[in-house]
Design a protein around this motif. Structure first.
Motif, PDB file in Angstrom:
ATOM      1  N   LEU A  45      -1.046   3.617  -9.511  1.00 20.26           N
ATOM      2  CA  LEU A  45      -1.702   4.797  -9.336  1.00 20.26           C
ATOM      3  C   LEU A  45      -2.439   4.872  -8.180  1.00 20.26           C
ATOM      4  N   PHE A  46      -2.117   5.582  -7.094  1.00 15.66           N
ATOM      5  CA  PHE A  46      -2.750   5.385  -5.895  1.00 15.66           C
ATOM      6  C   PHE A  46      -3.516   6.684  -5.582  1.00 15.66           C
ATOM      7  N   LEU A  47      -4.926   6.582  -5.187  1.00 14.24           N
ATOM      8  CA  LEU A  47      -5.707   7.582  -4.749  1.00 14.24           C
ATOM      9  C   LEU A  47      -5.886   7.780  -3.262  1.00 14.24           C
ATOM     10  N   GLN A  48      -5.305   8.750  -2.582  1.00 14.70           N
ATOM     11  CA  GLN A  48      -5.501   8.600  -1.084  1.00 14.70           C
ATOM     12  C   GLN A  48      -7.204   8.980  -0.780  1.00 14.70           C
ATOM     13  N   LYS A  49      -7.435   8.742   0.324  1.00 15.05           N
ATOM     14  CA  LYS A  49      -8.782   9.134   0.825  1.00 15.05           C
ATOM     15  C   LYS A  49      -8.728  10.805   0.564  1.00 15.05           C
ATOM     16  N   ILE A  61      -4.399  -0.089 -10.240  1.00 18.28           N
ATOM     17  CA  ILE A  61      -5.064   1.240  -9.863  1.00 18.28           C
ATOM     18  C   ILE A  61      -5.802   1.194  -8.415  1.00 18.28           C
ATOM     19  N   THR A  62      -5.551   1.892  -7.670  1.00 20.16           N
ATOM     20  CA  THR A  62      -5.961   1.289  -6.241  1.00 20.16           C
ATOM     21  C   THR A  62      -5.928   2.620  -5.404  1.00 20.16           C
ATOM     22  N   GLY A  63      -6.270   2.511  -3.969  1.00 17.24           N
ATOM     23  CA  GLY A  63      -6.341   3.681  -3.309  1.00 17.24           C
ATOM     24  C   GLY A  63      -7.026   3.243  -1.916  1.00 17.24           C
ATOM     25  N   ASN A  64      -7.057   4.294  -1.009  1.00 15.31           N
ATOM     26  CA  ASN A  64      -7.850   4.296   0.099  1.00 15.31           C
ATOM     27  C   ASN A  64      -9.210   4.891  -0.178  1.00 15.31           C
ATOM     28  N   ASN A  65     -10.173   4.018  -1.042  1.00 18.97           N
ATOM     29  CA  ASN A  65     -11.296   4.562  -1.385  1.00 18.97           C
ATOM     30  C   ASN A  65     -11.437   6.025  -2.028  1.00 18.97           C
TER      31      ASN A  65
END
Length: 475
Positions: free
Chosen positions: A106-110, A157-161
Motif C-alpha cells: 500500500l503506497f501513499l503518494q505525497k 505500508i509505505t509512501g512518499n510521506n
C-alpha cells in the motif's frame, strides 16, 4: 534549556503545521496521471493499480471503504505472480477499516491522505486478543484497526510521506465520557504475520495506539512521523506485542502516551499464550510525551520481553526515558535490556522502574505470578533539567536485579527533589562517572562500561531493494 511550557508549545506548533499542510493538500487538484517513481522496500511488486481505478473519490467526504476492499481483493489474485501494489494518489480518501493481503504494498503518494471514518458501522468488530483476555477500553470485543491484516506474509505500508489521519477526536471524546462498549480501533494492526514494513509516512490522530504488530516476526518500522495531541488518551506510537525480530529506527513521535511500548500480553492470558517480544533494535528515535515514556517495557509483559537494544535516543519534555512497568500477577520477565546513547532534555525521570503497576485484566490473575526483571543496562546518557534522576522500585519479595548504569551525567532542575535517587528492592552497580551519586543499592564500582551486544540482529541485516511504479504495469 527547555521548560515544560516551551515543550508543550513546541508540540502544539508541530501539530498545527501538520494540520495546515493537510488543508493545503486538500485544496490541490488531483492529477489523473501518475508519473513513474522509485521507493525502498523489502520486496518489489510485478503488478500495480491506482485507488481511483475502483471508483474512489478523494474529496474527504465520500466513503471509499468499498473501493479499498475491492482494490485489495482484486490485487490479492496476484500474490503468487509477483505480488501487487496499490497506489493512493493525492487527495483525501475517507474510509472505514480495510484488510490487507499477502505480497502486497500500500503506497501513499505525497499529498495523499487516508482519513479514518467516524461512522462506527464502517469498523467491523473483532474478538478480544488471546493474550489480553479482554479489550483495553472495555471488557468486550474491539473495533478492527483502520488498516488491518492477519496471517499475512510480505506486507508493506509505505509512501512518499503520505498521511494517514485517524480523526481520533471522535473516539477520544467517547472514551473520556466512558461511552465505549468496545475497545477503540488502532491505526495499523498486523497479526500472525511475517515480513512487515511500515515506513516513510506521517500518521496523525489515531483513535488509540498507532502501530501495533502482534504475534508477528521480521518487522521494520522506519521513517515515521507520528503526531497526536499530548492530552490524547492511549495514543502510543509504536507497540510491538509478542513479536520477534523488530527494527524501529528514524522515527519522530509526539504522543499522549508512550512513544514506544513493548508488550507481550496481560496477566494470566499473556502467560498462557507465552509469546515473548524479543530481538528488538530501536535507534534514532525522537520522542515528545510530557505524561509518558520514551520507551516503555510493559506493563503488559506477561509473555516476556528480552533482548531489546536501544541506541541514539532523544527525548524532549517527556516524563521518563526508559520505563519498566510490571506488577504482582504479571509473571513473565524483562531481561537483557541494553540502552546506549540517550540525549534527554526536561524530564521528570531518567530511570524509572515500578513493580506496582496494578492494572489487571480481571480478578483471575495469579498473585504468585511474579515478574523476573534482570540484566538492565544503561550507558552514555546526557540529561538536563531533570526532577528525579531515578525512581527504581522492585517488588519486596521479588527484587529487580542486575541493573547497570555507566557514563551518565544528569543535570538536575531548579525544582529537583532533595534526594535525586529513590531505590527499593533493586540491586546492581554504577560506574564512577555517574552523577549525581546513585542510591546505596546501586553502589559505584570504579570506571567501566555497561554491557551492550556486539553482534548484529538478523533483522538489522535486511537490505531494502529499489522498487518502482510504472504506469505501464497497471492492469
Amino acid at each position: 534549556m527547555l521548560s515544560p511550557r516551551f515543550g508543550n508549545s513546541y508540540v502544539i506548533s508541530v501539530i498545527s503545521i501538520v494540520l495546515i499542510l493537510g488543508s493545503v493538500a486538500e485544496s490541490r487538484v488531483v492529477s489523473s496521471k501518475i508519473e513513474s517513481f522509485d521507493y525502498p522496500a523489502i520486496n518489489c511488486r510485478k503488478h500495480s493499480a491506482v485507488l481511483t481505478d475502483f471508483g474512489a473519490v478523494g474529496d474527504g467526504k465520500t466513503s471509499n471503504t468499498k473501493a479499498f476492499n475491492a482494490a485489495i481483493s482484486k490485487l490479492s489474485q496476484y500474490a503468487n505472480d509477483g505480488g501487487a501494489q496499490l497506489i493512493v494518489p493525492p487527495g483525501k480518501w475517507l474510509t472505514g477499516s480495510f484488510n490487507l493481503t499477502s505480497h502486497f504494498t500500500l503506497f501513499l503518494q505525497k499529498d495523499a491522505v487516508i482519513l479514518g471514518s467516524q461512522d462506527e458501522s464502517e469498523w467491523p468488530q473483532l474478538p478480544v486478543l488471546p493474550s489480553y483476555g479482554r479489550g483495553r477500553d472495555a471488557p468486550g470485543g474491539r473495533f478492527s484497526s483502520l488498516i488491518f491484516g492477519t496471517h499475512l506474509t510480505d506486507v508493506i505500508i509505505t509512501g512518499n510521506n503520505g498521511t494517514i489521519d485517524g480523526q481520533g477526536s471522535y473516539w477520544w471524546g467517547k472514551f473520556k465520557k466512558k461511552q465505549m462498549k468496545l475497545t477503540r480501533p488502532y491505526m495499523i494492526e498486523i497479526m500472525y504475520s511475517d515480513q512487515i514494513q511500515i515506513s516513510n509516512l506521517t500518521l496523525i490522530n489515531s483513535p488509540s495506539w498507532f502501530v501495533h504488530p502482534i504475534y508477528s516476526s521480521n518487522i521494520i518500522v522506519q521513517g515515521l512521523t507520528i503526531l497526536a495531541p499530548v492530552t490524547s488518551p492511549n495514543t502510543d506510537g509504536i507497540d510491538p506485542d509478542s513479536c520477534s525480530n523488530v527494527k524501529i529506527e528514524d522515527n519522530f513521535i509526539v504522543s499522549g502516551d508512550d512513544c514506544i511500548a513493548i508488550k507481550s500480553g496481560w496477566d494470566e492470558y499473556g502467560i498462557k499464550v507465552g509469546m515473548p517480544t524479543q530481538h528488538v533494535i530501536i535507534r534514532r528515535l525522537t520522542c515528545i510525551s510530557p505524561d509518558s515514556a520514551t520507551i516503555a517495557l510493559g506493563s503488559e509483559m506477561s509473555g516476556g520481553i528480552q533482548d531489546v537494544r536501544a541506541e541514539d535516543i532523544t527525548a524532549i519534555s517527556t516524563e521518563s526515558a526508559v520505563r519498566i512497568k510490571s506488577a504482582v500477577g504479571r509473571g513473565g520477565f524483562v531481561r537483557d535490556i541494553f540502552v546506549k546513547g540517550m540525549n534527554l532534555n526536561t524530564m521528570k525521570y531518567v530511570f524509572w522502574m515500578t513493580g506496582a503497576y496494578g492494572q489487571h485484566a480481571d480478578e483471575g490473575f495469579d498473585p504468585k505470578a511474579l515478574p523476573n526483571v534482570t540484566n538492565i543496562n544503561y550507558s552514555n546518557i546526557i540529561a538536563k533539567n531533570v526532577t528525579f534522576a531515578g525512581k527504581l522500585e522492585g517488588i519486596s519479595n521479588d527484587p529487580y536485579t542486575g541493573i547497570c548504569v555507566s557514563n551518565t551525567n544528569i543535570e538536575m532542575a531548579a525544582n529537583k527533589k532533595k534526594l535525586p535517587w529513590n531505590c527499593t528492592d533493586v540491586s546492581g552497580v554504577t560506574s564512577s562517572d555517574v552523577t549525581p551519586q546513585p542510591c546505596a543499592l546501586l553502589p559505584q564500582k570504579g570506571k567501566f562500561e555497561c554491557a551492550y551486544p556486539s553482534d548484529k540482529l538478523a533483522i538489522d541485516k535486511v537490505q531494502f531493494k529499489t522498487c518502482n511504479f510504472k504506469s505501464s504495469n497497471l492492469f
